[in-house]
Motif scaffolding. Sequence first.
Motif, PDB file in Angstrom:
ATOM      1  N   UNK A 139     -37.441   8.474  49.261  1.00 39.87           N
ATOM      2  CA  UNK A 139     -35.999   8.636  49.443  1.00 39.87           C
ATOM      3  C   UNK A 139     -35.205   8.086  48.265  1.00 39.87           C
ATOM      4  N   UNK A 140     -35.785   7.245  47.452  1.00 36.13           N
ATOM      5  CA  UNK A 140     -35.097   6.656  46.314  1.00 36.13           C
ATOM      6  C   UNK A 140     -36.092   6.258  45.250  1.00 36.13           C
ATOM      7  N   UNK A 141     -35.625   5.536  44.255  1.00 37.54           N
ATOM      8  CA  UNK A 141     -36.447   5.106  43.126  1.00 37.54           C
ATOM      9  C   UNK A 141     -36.171   3.632  42.869  1.00 37.54           C
ATOM     10  N   UNK A 142     -37.217   2.865  42.636  1.00 40.66           N
ATOM     11  CA  UNK A 142     -37.074   1.470  42.243  1.00 40.66           C
ATOM     12  C   UNK A 142     -37.781   1.255  40.904  1.00 40.66           C
ATOM     13  N   UNK A 143     -37.399   0.197  40.214  1.00 34.11           N
ATOM     14  CA  UNK A 143     -38.066  -0.144  38.963  1.00 34.11           C
ATOM     15  C   UNK A 143     -37.675   0.721  37.791  1.00 34.11           C
ATOM     16  N   UNK A 212     -27.334   0.997  44.221  1.00 32.40           N
ATOM     17  CA  UNK A 212     -27.599   2.300  44.849  1.00 32.40           C
ATOM     18  C   UNK A 212     -26.567   3.363  44.471  1.00 32.40           C
ATOM     19  N   UNK A 213     -25.976   3.250  43.280  1.00 34.32           N
ATOM     20  CA  UNK A 213     -24.966   4.227  42.855  1.00 34.32           C
ATOM     21  C   UNK A 213     -25.445   4.962  41.610  1.00 34.32           C
ATOM     22  N   UNK A 232     -10.944  16.367  44.613  1.00 29.00           N
ATOM     23  CA  UNK A 232     -12.163  15.939  45.293  1.00 29.00           C
ATOM     24  C   UNK A 232     -12.712  14.712  44.595  1.00 29.00           C
ATOM     25  N   UNK A 233     -13.188  13.749  45.358  1.00 25.28           N
ATOM     26  CA  UNK A 233     -13.807  12.543  44.826  1.00 25.28           C
ATOM     27  C   UNK A 233     -15.135  12.330  45.533  1.00 25.28           C
ATOM     28  N   UNK A 234     -16.179  12.028  44.754  1.00 25.45           N
ATOM     29  CA  UNK A 234     -17.499  11.774  45.312  1.00 25.45           C
ATOM     30  C   UNK A 234     -18.077  10.488  44.746  1.00 25.45           C
ATOM     31  N   UNK A 235     -18.707   9.726  45.603  1.00 26.56           N
ATOM     32  CA  UNK A 235     -19.553   8.617  45.178  1.00 26.56           C
ATOM     33  C   UNK A 235     -20.981   9.020  45.483  1.00 26.56           C
ATOM     34  N   UNK A 236     -21.769   9.223  44.421  1.00 27.04           N
ATOM     35  CA  UNK A 236     -23.139   9.711  44.567  1.00 27.04           C
ATOM     36  C   UNK A 236     -24.105   8.532  44.617  1.00 27.04           C
ATOM     37  N   UNK A 237     -24.767   8.375  45.747  1.00 24.84           N
ATOM     38  CA  UNK A 237     -25.742   7.307  45.884  1.00 24.84           C
ATOM     39  C   UNK A 237     -27.115   7.776  45.418  1.00 24.84           C
ATOM     40  N   UNK A 238     -27.994   6.829  45.170  1.00 21.59           N
ATOM     41  CA  UNK A 238     -29.357   7.169  44.773  1.00 21.59           C
ATOM     42  C   UNK A 238     -30.179   7.468  46.016  1.00 21.59           C
ATOM     43  N   UNK A 242     -30.574   6.093  53.105  1.00 27.46           N
ATOM     44  CA  UNK A 242     -30.049   4.768  53.453  1.00 27.46           C
ATOM     45  C   UNK A 242     -28.528   4.773  53.452  1.00 27.46           C
ATOM     46  N   UNK A 243     -27.934   5.389  52.430  1.00 27.42           N
ATOM     47  CA  UNK A 243     -26.472   5.416  52.290  1.00 27.42           C
ATOM     48  C   UNK A 243     -26.057   6.792  51.779  1.00 27.42           C
ATOM     49  N   UNK A 244     -25.637   7.701  52.657  1.00 25.25           N
ATOM     50  CA  UNK A 244     -25.237   9.045  52.219  1.00 25.25           C
ATOM     51  C   UNK A 244     -24.078   8.999  51.234  1.00 25.25           C
ATOM     52  N   UNK A 245     -23.967  10.057  50.428  1.00 25.05           N
ATOM     53  CA  UNK A 245     -22.837  10.142  49.501  1.00 25.05           C
ATOM     54  C   UNK A 245     -21.535  10.114  50.276  1.00 25.05           C
ATOM     55  N   UNK A 246     -20.512   9.615  49.647  1.00 25.12           N
ATOM     56  CA  UNK A 246     -19.191   9.568  50.250  1.00 25.12           C
ATOM     57  C   UNK A 246     -18.282  10.553  49.518  1.00 25.12           C
ATOM     58  N   UNK A 247     -17.433  11.225  50.267  1.00 21.41           N
ATOM     59  CA  UNK A 247     -16.527  12.189  49.672  1.00 21.41           C
ATOM     60  C   UNK A 247     -15.140  12.123  50.273  1.00 21.41           C
TER      61      UNK A 247
END
Length: 445
Positions: A139-143, A212-213, A232-238, A242-247
Amino acid sequence: MKPLLFAMFGVLATGLSFSTPSSAQLSDTLSPVGAILAGNKEGTIPAWTGGIKQPPAGYKVGQQHPDPYAADPILSTITTANLDAYRSQLSDGIIKLMEKHPSFKVNVYPSHRSAALPERIYQSSIRNAQSAELAFRGHGVTGAVAGIPFPVPENGQQAIWNHTMRYRGDAVEYTASRTAVQPDGSYDLAKLKRQVFFNYGRAGLEESDLKNTLFFYKHKIIEPPRSAGTSLLLKETIDQVVAPRKGWQYYPDQRKVRRLPGLAYSDIMPDTSGMLTADTADMYNGALDKYDWELKGRQEFIVPYNSYKLHGSDVQYEDIIKPGTMNPDLLRYELHRVWVVEATLRTGIKHPYAKRRFYIDEDSWQILMVDIYNAEGELIHYQEAHPINYYEVPLVLSTAEVIYDLTDGRYFVDGLSNQEDEYDFSVQLKKRDFTSAGLRREGGR
């Protein structure tokens, strides 16, 4: 830290066989982002020697990008008459597009491996190869910080994350138009001013700073007048599980900013005439949890590339937009090695796209083409990205993206900026420029 191994990839001109170790370190046989340095044995794909490292002589930042390959001849033109000779190097989507629109043709030019990135991104990619890992269930990337997270991908999820997290600059501001084109060729352009603040790829950032951004995005419609001022404004999460994008969207007639209830997966993107699902923007974006991802390997395909002719300031939008397809005389295709990734919708999950096949440039990790199928196995949509090297940075990014509806003959094209000021990658933006309160203030101006 991953153990040090040397990686050599087997590449077949036809078929999808490949050899990948369970973990690997970049070596003298691979570029910093994992592309095979050598050309192919036929000599039709050259070696990668660093791409376009400097702009052409006389170029000044802010100009429309001169075509460094303008003198290239057309090597071959593929039409429905000679299609069978090229089928093994064409995606199913472009084959069906040609069969549906027999006037469409594919002009194939000499191949140039023009992709290049800043040195710090290369160094980050090399470090990431030793430390990056997929988060829970991919679901995401670490490191990983900046750079390509998985230069030597071991599975389909890693390959898609390489596209998602590829370097697109620290920030960019630009104006470009988009439109849905009807089967008869009629269309209404919408012009948007856009700003993007890329969080992940910024210099000096530590992984703990990411929070996570991935990036912040906003646009404001300039034309047509009936929609002008809508933003339109979006905050794109990684990790969007865990945390869906916000719009948020600002409506000038109401003078209000409203939180968008959902903007992911199959949700329709605002202002796209219903043709663009949220996860088809940028060829693919967002969470990976609805699909099973299979890395098929590398193969040689004829793909959109070095699309400077389409990008030129001497081209009018009516020259590009034609009934059925974009004007094939303005499109450039080349033979390149691409990673092939197939996504199959997981059992019990709902989405109109049951299967997608992605073709990802090995030199830039830009998705170049996508074949899209429905639950009945029918090929219903086909996407293309037409990229150039924005050599003042440098980086590779599409100058236009298009999705064709292979059932009703419509298509949607975005990124038309020929008659606008060039992309500004030096713009100074900050996170505080991307707030819902700021969206309302800007909308009231």
